[in-house]
Design a protein around this motif. Structure first.
Motif, PDB file in Angstrom:
ATOM      1  N   TYR A  90       0.837  -1.203   0.000  1.00  0.00           N
ATOM      2  CA  TYR A  90       0.000   0.000   0.000  1.00  0.00           C
ATOM      3  C   TYR A  90       0.872   1.254   0.000  1.00  0.00           C
ATOM      4  O   TYR A  90       0.647   2.183  -0.797  1.00  0.00           O
ATOM      5  CB  TYR A  90      -0.914   0.003   1.211  1.00  0.00           C
ATOM      6  CG  TYR A  90      -1.798   1.225   1.309  1.00  0.00           C
ATOM      7  CD1 TYR A  90      -3.072   1.220   0.746  1.00  0.00           C
ATOM      8  CD2 TYR A  90      -1.364   2.380   1.948  1.00  0.00           C
ATOM      9  CE1 TYR A  90      -3.886   2.348   0.808  1.00  0.00           C
ATOM     10  CE2 TYR A  90      -2.162   3.510   2.009  1.00  0.00           C
ATOM     11  CZ  TYR A  90      -3.419   3.483   1.445  1.00  0.00           C
ATOM     12  OH  TYR A  90      -4.215   4.613   1.503  1.00  0.00           O
ATOM     13  N   GLU A  93       2.742   1.767  -3.397  1.00  0.00           N
ATOM     14  CA  GLU A  93       1.898   2.264  -4.495  1.00  0.00           C
ATOM     15  C   GLU A  93       1.440   3.695  -4.228  1.00  0.00           C
ATOM     16  O   GLU A  93       1.456   4.542  -5.131  1.00  0.00           O
ATOM     17  CB  GLU A  93       0.686   1.344  -4.659  1.00  0.00           C
ATOM     18  CG  GLU A  93       0.011   1.424  -6.031  1.00  0.00           C
ATOM     19  CD  GLU A  93      -0.729   2.707  -6.281  1.00  0.00           C
ATOM     20  OE1 GLU A  93      -0.835   3.108  -7.465  1.00  0.00           O
ATOM     21  OE2 GLU A  93      -1.220   3.324  -5.314  1.00  0.00           O
ATOM     22  N   ARG A  94       1.051   3.979  -3.009  1.00  0.00           N
ATOM     23  CA  ARG A  94       0.461   5.282  -2.686  1.00  0.00           C
ATOM     24  C   ARG A  94       1.459   6.418  -2.804  1.00  0.00           C
ATOM     25  O   ARG A  94       1.121   7.506  -3.315  1.00  0.00           O
ATOM     26  CB  ARG A  94      -0.112   5.237  -1.266  1.00  0.00           C
ATOM     27  CG  ARG A  94      -0.720   6.559  -0.792  1.00  0.00           C
ATOM     28  CD  ARG A  94      -1.956   6.899  -1.585  1.00  0.00           C
ATOM     29  NE  ARG A  94      -2.532   8.161  -1.148  1.00  0.00           N
ATOM     30  CZ  ARG A  94      -2.140   9.361  -1.577  1.00  0.00           C
ATOM     31  NH1 ARG A  94      -1.140   9.450  -2.461  1.00  0.00           N
ATOM     32  NH2 ARG A  94      -2.717  10.457  -1.128  1.00  0.00           N
ATOM     33  N   GLU A  98       2.385   5.503  -7.594  1.00  0.00           N
ATOM     34  CA  GLU A  98       1.249   6.289  -8.081  1.00  0.00           C
ATOM     35  C   GLU A  98       1.692   7.509  -8.884  1.00  0.00           C
ATOM     36  O   GLU A  98       1.009   7.929  -9.817  1.00  0.00           O
ATOM     37  CB  GLU A  98       0.391   6.727  -6.891  1.00  0.00           C
ATOM     38  CG  GLU A  98      -0.831   7.552  -7.244  1.00  0.00           C
ATOM     39  CD  GLU A  98      -1.813   6.798  -8.103  1.00  0.00           C
ATOM     40  OE1 GLU A  98      -2.428   7.422  -8.982  1.00  0.00           O
ATOM     41  OE2 GLU A  98      -1.944   5.569  -7.906  1.00  0.00           O
ATOM     42  N   LYS A 197      -6.858   7.022  -7.038  1.00  0.00           N
ATOM     43  CA  LYS A 197      -5.831   7.237  -6.023  1.00  0.00           C
ATOM     44  C   LYS A 197      -6.205   6.614  -4.680  1.00  0.00           C
ATOM     45  O   LYS A 197      -5.333   6.408  -3.836  1.00  0.00           O
ATOM     46  CB  LYS A 197      -5.563   8.732  -5.861  1.00  0.00           C
ATOM     47  CG  LYS A 197      -4.826   9.348  -7.047  1.00  0.00           C
ATOM     48  CD  LYS A 197      -4.418  10.779  -6.767  1.00  0.00           C
ATOM     49  CE  LYS A 197      -3.617  11.351  -7.936  1.00  0.00           C
ATOM     50  NZ  LYS A 197      -3.172  12.737  -7.687  1.00  0.00           N
ATOM     51  N   LEU A 198      -7.487   6.343  -4.499  1.00  0.00           N
ATOM     52  CA  LEU A 198      -7.922   5.637  -3.296  1.00  0.00           C
ATOM     53  C   LEU A 198      -7.938   4.129  -3.511  1.00  0.00           C
ATOM     54  O   LEU A 198      -7.528   3.354  -2.632  1.00  0.00           O
ATOM     55  CB  LEU A 198      -9.317   6.117  -2.889  1.00  0.00           C
ATOM     56  CG  LEU A 198      -9.990   5.375  -1.731  1.00  0.00           C
ATOM     57  CD1 LEU A 198      -9.203   5.577  -0.436  1.00  0.00           C
ATOM     58  CD2 LEU A 198     -11.426   5.835  -1.556  1.00  0.00           C
ATOM     59  N   PRO A 201      -4.060   1.916  -4.462  1.00  0.00           N
ATOM     60  CA  PRO A 201      -3.237   1.419  -3.352  1.00  0.00           C
ATOM     61  C   PRO A 201      -3.868   0.224  -2.628  1.00  0.00           C
ATOM     62  O   PRO A 201      -3.156  -0.688  -2.196  1.00  0.00           O
ATOM     63  CB  PRO A 201      -3.115   2.628  -2.419  1.00  0.00           C
ATOM     64  CG  PRO A 201      -3.371   3.800  -3.281  1.00  0.00           C
ATOM     65  CD  PRO A 201      -4.380   3.343  -4.291  1.00  0.00           C
TER      66      PRO A 201
END
Length: 301
Positions: A90, A93-94, A98, A197-198, A201
């Protein structure tokens, strides 16, 4: 040879054949979890995650650290490993991936760099030697003309439950429908109010958590060492290519095919010939059906 001896010999061969098949199914379930995570990331984010094998290894070491060092019971250590790798996925990626999600070359380099960082970190923290990480239950289950290690049956059960849970999440929840909408057409899905974007991740965390779960389950039976992520990544590629890029059903079916081929070829052909059989199968699939078993072209999409 007497009739009785011939019958016993035949029964032993049948038992061996059935036992090999059960082990192959167990391997298939493990490969399915790995390949489903790999497919999930590719199908939704469009990212080929070269770090997937690293999350598998890290899950094994997280499970070892939680069990041997912190004293967690083995089931809790497996859950902790899945949660730890999921959380790391998480965050990666976040806050890193991203930013360059639409640059395919950059994402390849980022995931490859993450894999190298994880491998180096494991070497620094745990050293190059394989730790003593053993499955807590041993023994062989016999009956009805078969025998199979109890540990393999437990792994098969847990992996099957995880696969079923993933299918329910993807196909029967709002979260899963949102992920599939983003995979089909990100622009339209975003215009409808979905937030990549939510969700991205969370999808990455789910995939890496599955890899960590598999690592914590399987490495006590097979082996745990810093370098074992390479063959895991190669097998994930084979399964995904055979099943069809982006196809969840294809990855599942292909995983069990690969598991059975690997088990039977290892017993009846030998290890090196078994690996060759897998590559020949994938090569034939690329020639006959380039999109894979359930690839989008094969479905007429």
């Amino acid at each position: 040879m007497s009739v009785a001896n011939a019958r016993n010999s035949w029964e032993k061969k049948v038992e061996g054949f059935v036992a090999t098949g059960l082990i192959g199914i167990s391997l298939g379930a493990q490969y399915a979890l790995l390949a489903l995570g790999f497919t999930l990331i590719f199908g939704i984010l469009g990212v080929v995650n070269f770090a997937h094998g690293g999350f598998y290894v890290l899950g094994g070491y997280f499970g070892y650290a939680a069990g041997a060092m912190l004293g967690f019971p083995y089931p809790l250590a497996v859950v902790a490993a899945a949660a730890g790798t999921g959380a790391l996925g998480y965050l990666f990626e976040r806050f890193i991936l991203e930013r360059l999600i639409d640059d395919h070359l950059a994402t390849l380099m980022l995931t490859l760099g993450l894999y190298l960082m994880m491998s180096s970190g494991i070497l620094v923290v745990f050293g190059p030697e394989s730790p003593s990480f053993e499955f807590p239950i041993s023994g062989v289950l016999r009956g009805g003309g078969f025998y199979v290690p109890v540990a393999n049956l437990i792994v098969l059960g847990v992996c099957s439950a995880a696969i079923g849970g993933l299918y329910w999440l993807v196909y029967h929840t709002d979260f899963g429908r949102a992920l599939r909408a983003l995979a089909d057409d990100r622009a339209v899905a975003t215009a409808q109010g979905l937030r990549p974007k939510l969700l991205f991740p969370l999808a990455f965390a789910l995939a890496t958590g599955l890899a960590g779960l598999t690592g914590a389950l399987v490495t006590p039976i097979l082996s745990l060492a810093p370098h074992i992520g390479d063959p895991v990544l190669a097998t994930s590629f084979l399964v995904v290519i055979l099943g069809g890029l982006g196809s969840v059903a294809g990855a599942t079916v292909a995983a069990f095919i690969v598991g059975l081929i690997e088990a039977y070829s290892a017993v009846y052909l030998g290890g090196s010939k078994g690996a060759l059989a897998l590559f020949v199968l994938v090569l034939l699939m690329l020639v006959i059906r380039p999109s894979g078993l359930f690839g989008r072209e094969a479905r007429g999409a």
